[in-house]
Design a protein around this motif. Structure first.
Motif, PDB file in Angstrom:
ATOM      1  N   ALA A 286       0.834  -1.211   0.000  1.00 61.93           N
ATOM      2  CA  ALA A 286       0.000   0.000   0.000  1.00 61.93           C
ATOM      3  C   ALA A 286       0.868   1.260   0.000  1.00 61.93           C
ATOM      4  O   ALA A 286       0.627   2.188  -0.781  1.00 61.93           O
ATOM      5  CB  ALA A 286      -0.935  -0.001   1.208  1.00 61.93           C
ATOM      6  N   ARG A 287       1.887   1.279   0.840  1.00 57.02           N
ATOM      7  CA  ARG A 287       2.773   2.453   0.880  1.00 57.02           C
ATOM      8  C   ARG A 287       3.574   2.577  -0.413  1.00 57.02           C
ATOM      9  O   ARG A 287       3.794   3.688  -0.911  1.00 57.02           O
ATOM     10  CB  ARG A 287       3.708   2.389   2.080  1.00 57.02           C
ATOM     11  CG  ARG A 287       2.961   2.636   3.391  1.00 57.02           C
ATOM     12  CD  ARG A 287       3.877   2.746   4.550  1.00 57.02           C
ATOM     13  NE  ARG A 287       4.615   1.492   4.691  1.00 57.02           N
ATOM     14  CZ  ARG A 287       5.558   1.263   5.583  1.00 57.02           C
ATOM     15  NH1 ARG A 287       5.920   2.207   6.409  1.00 57.02           N
ATOM     16  NH2 ARG A 287       6.165   0.103   5.647  1.00 57.02           N
ATOM     17  N   GLY A 288       4.000   1.448  -0.977  1.00 54.37           N
ATOM     18  CA  GLY A 288       4.736   1.479  -2.239  1.00 54.37           C
ATOM     19  C   GLY A 288       3.891   2.018  -3.378  1.00 54.37           C
ATOM     20  O   GLY A 288       4.345   2.851  -4.166  1.00 54.37           O
ATOM     21  N   LEU A 289       2.647   1.543  -3.472  1.00 54.20           N
ATOM     22  CA  LEU A 289       1.749   2.052  -4.516  1.00 54.20           C
ATOM     23  C   LEU A 289       1.465   3.536  -4.325  1.00 54.20           C
ATOM     24  O   LEU A 289       1.394   4.290  -5.299  1.00 54.20           O
ATOM     25  CB  LEU A 289       0.434   1.272  -4.516  1.00 54.20           C
ATOM     26  CG  LEU A 289       0.474  -0.107  -5.154  1.00 54.20           C
ATOM     27  CD1 LEU A 289      -0.901  -0.757  -5.075  1.00 54.20           C
ATOM     28  CD2 LEU A 289       0.937  -0.037  -6.590  1.00 54.20           C
ATOM     29  N   GLN A 290       1.295   3.947  -3.075  1.00 49.09           N
ATOM     30  CA  GLN A 290       1.043   5.365  -2.808  1.00 49.09           C
ATOM     31  C   GLN A 290       2.215   6.221  -3.268  1.00 49.09           C
ATOM     32  O   GLN A 290       2.032   7.240  -3.921  1.00 49.09           O
ATOM     33  CB  GLN A 290       0.769   5.595  -1.318  1.00 49.09           C
ATOM     34  CG  GLN A 290       0.432   7.033  -0.989  1.00 49.09           C
ATOM     35  CD  GLN A 290      -0.776   7.536  -1.754  1.00 49.09           C
ATOM     36  OE1 GLN A 290      -1.766   6.825  -1.923  1.00 49.09           O
ATOM     37  NE2 GLN A 290      -0.704   8.764  -2.240  1.00 49.09           N
ATOM     38  N   ARG A 291       3.429   5.778  -2.987  1.00 49.71           N
ATOM     39  CA  ARG A 291       4.617   6.529  -3.441  1.00 49.71           C
ATOM     40  C   ARG A 291       4.681   6.584  -4.959  1.00 49.71           C
ATOM     41  O   ARG A 291       4.978   7.631  -5.538  1.00 49.71           O
ATOM     42  CB  ARG A 291       5.893   5.887  -2.915  1.00 49.71           C
ATOM     43  CG  ARG A 291       6.201   6.221  -1.501  1.00 49.71           C
ATOM     44  CD  ARG A 291       7.647   5.904  -1.206  1.00 49.71           C
ATOM     45  NE  ARG A 291       7.881   5.898   0.215  1.00 49.71           N
ATOM     46  CZ  ARG A 291       9.013   5.519   0.766  1.00 49.71           C
ATOM     47  NH1 ARG A 291      10.006   5.095   0.009  1.00 49.71           N
ATOM     48  NH2 ARG A 291       9.166   5.546   2.061  1.00 49.71           N
ATOM     49  N   LEU A 292       4.399   5.464  -5.609  1.00 50.01           N
ATOM     50  CA  LEU A 292       4.419   5.435  -7.072  1.00 50.01           C
ATOM     51  C   LEU A 292       3.345   6.350  -7.642  1.00 50.01           C
ATOM     52  O   LEU A 292       3.578   7.064  -8.624  1.00 50.01           O
ATOM     53  CB  LEU A 292       4.254   4.007  -7.592  1.00 50.01           C
ATOM     54  CG  LEU A 292       5.427   3.058  -7.327  1.00 50.01           C
ATOM     55  CD1 LEU A 292       5.059   1.644  -7.771  1.00 50.01           C
ATOM     56  CD2 LEU A 292       6.685   3.536  -8.014  1.00 50.01           C
ATOM     57  N   ARG A 293       2.151   6.335  -7.058  1.00 51.30           N
ATOM     58  CA  ARG A 293       1.064   7.210  -7.531  1.00 51.30           C
ATOM     59  C   ARG A 293       1.432   8.682  -7.422  1.00 51.30           C
ATOM     60  O   ARG A 293       1.060   9.492  -8.264  1.00 51.30           O
ATOM     61  CB  ARG A 293      -0.220   6.941  -6.742  1.00 51.30           C
ATOM     62  CG  ARG A 293      -0.921   5.694  -7.160  1.00 51.30           C
ATOM     63  CD  ARG A 293      -2.283   5.563  -6.469  1.00 51.30           C
ATOM     64  NE  ARG A 293      -2.874   4.299  -6.821  1.00 51.30           N
ATOM     65  CZ  ARG A 293      -3.018   3.265  -5.999  1.00 51.30           C
ATOM     66  NH1 ARG A 293      -2.629   3.366  -4.741  1.00 51.30           N
ATOM     67  NH2 ARG A 293      -3.555   2.150  -6.407  1.00 51.30           N
ATOM     68  N   GLU A 294       2.143   9.043  -6.362  1.00 54.33           N
ATOM     69  CA  GLU A 294       2.566  10.427  -6.163  1.00 54.33           C
ATOM     70  C   GLU A 294       3.560  10.873  -7.231  1.00 54.33           C
ATOM     71  O   GLU A 294       3.609  12.037  -7.593  1.00 54.33           O
ATOM     72  CB  GLU A 294       3.184  10.597  -4.776  1.00 54.33           C
ATOM     73  CG  GLU A 294       2.187  10.470  -3.647  1.00 54.33           C
ATOM     74  CD  GLU A 294       2.858  10.352  -2.276  1.00 54.33           C
ATOM     75  OE1 GLU A 294       4.108  10.401  -2.189  1.00 54.33           O
ATOM     76  OE2 GLU A 294       2.119  10.210  -1.294  1.00 54.33           O
ATOM     77  N   LEU A 295       4.340   9.929  -7.741  1.00 55.34           N
ATOM     78  CA  LEU A 295       5.415  10.275  -8.672  1.00 55.34           C
ATOM     79  C   LEU A 295       5.061  10.080 -10.142  1.00 55.34           C
ATOM     80  O   LEU A 295       5.722  10.647 -11.008  1.00 55.34           O
ATOM     81  CB  LEU A 295       6.655   9.435  -8.344  1.00 55.34           C
ATOM     82  CG  LEU A 295       7.242   9.663  -6.950  1.00 55.34           C
ATOM     83  CD1 LEU A 295       8.311   8.616  -6.654  1.00 55.34           C
ATOM     84  CD2 LEU A 295       7.805  11.067  -6.817  1.00 55.34           C
ATOM     85  N   LEU A 296       4.035   9.269 -10.416  1.00 54.54           N
ATOM     86  CA  LEU A 296       3.701   8.931 -11.801  1.00 54.54           C
ATOM     87  C   LEU A 296       2.575   9.794 -12.351  1.00 54.54           C
ATOM     88  O   LEU A 296       1.687  10.206 -11.612  1.00 54.54           O
ATOM     89  CB  LEU A 296       3.268   7.465 -11.898  1.00 54.54           C
ATOM     90  CG  LEU A 296       4.373   6.450 -11.746  1.00 54.54           C
ATOM     91  CD1 LEU A 296       3.781   5.061 -11.608  1.00 54.54           C
ATOM     92  CD2 LEU A 296       5.297   6.483 -12.934  1.00 54.54           C
ATOM     93  N   PRO A 297       2.579  10.012 -13.675  1.00 53.72           N
ATOM     94  CA  PRO A 297       1.450  10.692 -14.300  1.00 53.72           C
ATOM     95  C   PRO A 297       0.181   9.850 -14.129  1.00 53.72           C
ATOM     96  O   PRO A 297       0.242   8.630 -14.027  1.00 53.72           O
ATOM     97  CB  PRO A 297       1.831  10.772 -15.787  1.00 53.72           C
ATOM     98  CG  PRO A 297       3.268  10.423 -15.862  1.00 53.72           C
ATOM     99  CD  PRO A 297       3.622   9.672 -14.621  1.00 53.72           C
ATOM    100  N   ALA A 298      -0.954  10.509 -14.119  1.00 52.43           N
ATOM    101  CA  ALA A 298      -2.242   9.825 -13.946  1.00 52.43           C
ATOM    102  C   ALA A 298      -2.413   8.722 -14.982  1.00 52.43           C
ATOM    103  O   ALA A 298      -2.122   8.902 -16.160  1.00 52.43           O
ATOM    104  CB  ALA A 298      -3.388  10.821 -14.048  1.00 52.43           C
ATOM    105  N   GLY A 299      -2.871   7.543 -14.538  1.00 55.53           N
ATOM    106  CA  GLY A 299      -3.152   6.435 -15.441  1.00 55.53           C
ATOM    107  C   GLY A 299      -1.967   5.549 -15.755  1.00 55.53           C
ATOM    108  O   GLY A 299      -2.136   4.446 -16.237  1.00 55.53           O
TER     109      GLY A 299
END
Length: 171
Positions: free
Chosen positions: A150-163
């Motif tokens: 969950a924390r890893g996905l959250q970090r990736l979501r913060e850094l990646l463009p939407a989608g």
């Protein structure tokens, strides 16, 4: 046919069928470095071969994944990691249709995650393992897998463009 030749045949069949998938997982665990991923898988397969007579057929895939995760994590933690060696000739260049090029941004960002968080994300969302299977591969609790992924996905979501993250993860 002798016992050892039967063992070798079974192991060779397993490697032929599963090696590419193990390299894919290892590449994600070592931030897309395909050469290092090949080394990780080679070391993991050596460990698997030595344990082959004791590994039950129904758990061999999980055992192989665990070997890859352990070797990748050990490689990352090692204080005495092998240093780059200078060569007189350049190494072979990667093929143009490298499967990691499509997700190069995600692969490089995975490298920013701590090793256990990266392993949880890769095993859960790339390989599609259940929480229990990922916990077994990582030798940790299911709660740890849940929080790390969950924390890893959250970090990736913060850094990646939407989608972009949805294209990367299978599950």
């Amino acid at each position: 046919m002798g016992r050892n030749s039967e063992r070798d045949r079974e192991f060779t069949e397993f490697v032929s069928a599963r090696r590419d998938g193990l390299v894919r997982v290892a590449a994600l665990l070592v931030s897309g470095d395909l050469a290092k991923a090949e080394d990780v898988v080679q070391t993991a397969l050596t460990k698997l071969y030595l344990a082959w007579p004791r590994v039950r057929p129904e758990t061999v895939d999980a055992y192989a994944r665990r070997c890859v995760v352990n070797v990748a994590t050990d490689e990352h933690r090692s204080l005495f990691r092998r240093r780059e060696q200078v060569r007189s000739q350049l190494p072979e260049t990667p093929v143009a249709d490298d499967p990691w090029n499509d997700n190069s941004t995600v692969v490089s960002l995975l490298g920013t995650l701590p090793a256990s968080m990266r392993a949880a994300v890769v095993l859960r969302y790339v390989e599609g393992l259940s929480i229990a299977e990922a916990a077994d591969a990582m030798r940790c609790s299911e709660g740890n897998v849940k929080s790390q992924s969950a924390r890893g996905l959250q970090r990736l979501r913060e850094l990646l463009p939407a989608g972009h993250l949805t294209n990367f993860a299978k599950g």
